[in-house]
Design an enzyme around this catalytic site. Structure first.
Site, short mmCIF file in Angstrom:
data_model
loop_
_atom_site.label_atom_id
_atom_site.label_comp_id
_atom_site.label_asym_id
_atom_site.label_seq_id
_atom_site.Cartn_x
_atom_site.Cartn_y
_atom_site.Cartn_z
N GLY A 142 0.79 -1.32 -0.20
CA GLY A 142 0.00 -0.08 -0.06
C GLY A 142 0.89 1.32 0.03
N ILE A 144 2.39 2.98 2.31
CA ILE A 144 3.47 3.01 3.34
C ILE A 144 4.66 2.12 2.82
CG2 ILE A 144 4.59 2.74 5.57
CD1 ILE A 144 1.61 3.45 6.67
N ARG A 164 -2.73 -8.60 -1.31
CA ARG A 164 -3.98 -9.41 -1.94
C ARG A 164 -3.91 -9.27 -3.28
NH1 ARG A 164 -8.20 -6.34 1.15
NH2 ARG A 164 -6.65 -4.82 1.12
N ALA A 220 3.17 -2.92 11.27
CA ALA A 220 1.61 -3.03 11.04
C ALA A 220 1.02 -3.08 12.04
CB ALA A 220 1.54 -4.13 10.00
N ARG A 221 0.62 -4.54 12.21
CA ARG A 221 -0.09 -4.87 13.64
C ARG A 221 0.43 -6.11 14.13
NH1 ARG A 221 -1.42 -0.04 13.51
NH2 ARG A 221 -3.55 0.78 13.57
N GLU A 250 -0.80 -5.09 22.95
CA GLU A 250 -0.35 -3.84 23.36
C GLU A 250 -0.99 -3.39 24.78
OE1 GLU A 250 0.05 -1.35 19.85
OE2 GLU A 250 1.18 -2.95 18.77
N HIS A 268 5.29 0.98 19.72
CA HIS A 268 4.60 1.47 18.68
C HIS A 268 4.57 2.93 18.36
CE1 HIS A 268 0.14 0.50 16.78
NE2 HIS A 268 0.64 1.50 16.19
N GLY A 270 5.77 4.08 15.17
CA GLY A 270 6.05 4.30 13.94
C GLY A 270 5.63 5.74 13.16
C1 8YV Z 1 -1.05 5.37 15.51
C2 8YV Z 1 -0.91 3.58 13.74
O1 8YV Z 1 -0.09 6.01 16.29
O2 8YV Z 1 -1.83 5.01 12.00
C3 8YV Z 1 -1.77 3.98 12.54
O3 8YV Z 1 -2.29 3.07 12.02
O4 8YV Z 1 -0.74 2.41 14.01
C4 8YV Z 1 -0.17 4.75 14.50
O5 8YV Z 1 0.09 5.83 13.44
C5 8YV Z 1 -1.42 4.43 16.52
O6 8YV Z 1 -2.58 3.58 15.95
C6 8YV Z 1 -2.45 5.17 17.62
O7 8YV Z 1 -3.51 5.83 17.27
#
Ligand code: 8YV
Length: 305
Positions: A142, A144, A164, A220-221, A250, A268, A270
């Site tokens: 995507g 990023i 995908r 990512a997650r 988390e 977390h 990023g």
């Molecule tokens: C957020 C993130 O800081 O944008 C996202 O999806 O993971 C981070 O930029 C985090 O989700 C807190 O809201």
């Protein structure tokens, strides 16, 4: 500053930095609100929606919105917004920095120095892995993912990806599965959306394919990686190392990960630069204001009906 600006438009119910919401206090606060500014850790699901009849919009301060149940929100006539684009380059910077820090063992070696353990010169001290000229696999091509690829080109890396769907606008090698991609690369960077569709996409098999010279980087997650399988792979050294900015539950990070060598672990962060967090907050405010003023909403979640 953003809270002050919000207070100019809205009556606020806010939590304190040192007092996170409990599930109950979150529902109680939401139940008296028409709008919410949420982080990725604040759930908006049927449990919350059931008690929040007046809620009309949730502005997530994140591009990811796996904390939202978008179909349930649409059914309850609650608008969902997020913060795309404004964090793309910053998160790509961080993903690449995490890759480099992991490959070159920057935090492990710094801890060693700070602990006063650098007592003599040794040629094998913290020998890491090459970054330039290596092969990068991107899981999720995507916005990023594409921005990370741009950085990797300057390091003469060859780039492959799995998404995908094949992305026609990029020239990189496409693999039909995460496992095939992992088998081909030195670094596997995870930058897919979270949620049920990508749960444990990186499982024991994918880690085995990455192999004992391969590194996993996750910005990512946490849900995308089978964390138990990752811990086992690190302990058995069936992968070379991991750089992790996100975790399964988390802010809880299991001690097996906290103690693992050849890892760089960050909380977390990023998108966490002052400029980008400001831009994300500004976009949230613009989304909220547009909704209540009846204007077109700048960043409506696409799935939001
Ligand atoms: C957020 C993130 O800081 O944008 C996202 O999806 O993971 C981070 O930029 C985090 O989700 C807190 O809201």
């Amino acid at each position: 500053e953003v809270l002050e600006r919000l207070a100019g438009h809205f009556e606020l119910r806010s939590n304190q930095d040192d007092m996170p919401w409990t599930p109950e206090s979150w529902i109680a606060a939401l139940s008296s609100c028409q709008g919410a500014l949420t982080t990725g850790a604040d759930p908006i699901r049927p449990e919350q929606l059931a008690s929040c009849a007046d809620l009309r919009i949730c502005a997530n301060m994140a591009v990811g919105f796996n904390n939202f149940d978008v179909p349930a929100m649409s059914a309850a006539r609650v608008v969902a917004t997020n913060t795309p684009d404004v964090l793309t380059e910053t998160t790509a910077d961080f993903g690449f920095a995490l890759l480099m820090a992991t490959a070159r063992r920057m935090t492990e070696s710094e801890h060693f120095l700070r602990a006063g353990r650098w007592t003599q010169w040794r040629y094998d001290l913290f020998a890491g892995a090459e970054v330039h000229g290596s092969t990068l696999g991107i899981l999720g091509m995507g916005r990023i993912g594409q921005a990370i690829a741009k950085r990797a080109l300057a390091f003469d890396m060859s780039i492959a990806y799995h998404s995908r769907h094949r992305v026609e606008s990029v020239p990189y090698t496409y693999f039909a599965t995460a496992k095939e991609l992992a088998a081909h690369v030195d670094y596997l960077v995870v930058i897919t959306p979270g949620g049920a569709g990508t749960k444990h996409l990186v499982n024991a098999e994918v880690l085995a394919a990455l192999g004992n010279k391969g590194y996993l980087i996750n910005v990512a997650r946490g849900s995308v990686v089978d964390q138990a399988a990752l811990i086992e792979a690190l302990q058995k050294k069936t992968i070379a190392g991991a750089g992790l900015d996100v975790f399964a539950d988390e802010p809880r990070v299991p001690s097996e990960l906290r103690l693992a060598n050849h890892t760089v672990l960050t909380p977390h962060i990023g998108s966490a630069t002052q400029q980008t967090r400001q831009a994300m907050a500004d976009l949230c405010l613009a989304n909220l204001a547009a909704h209540f003023e009846g204007q077109p909403i700048p960043a409506l979640v696409p799935e939001c009906a």
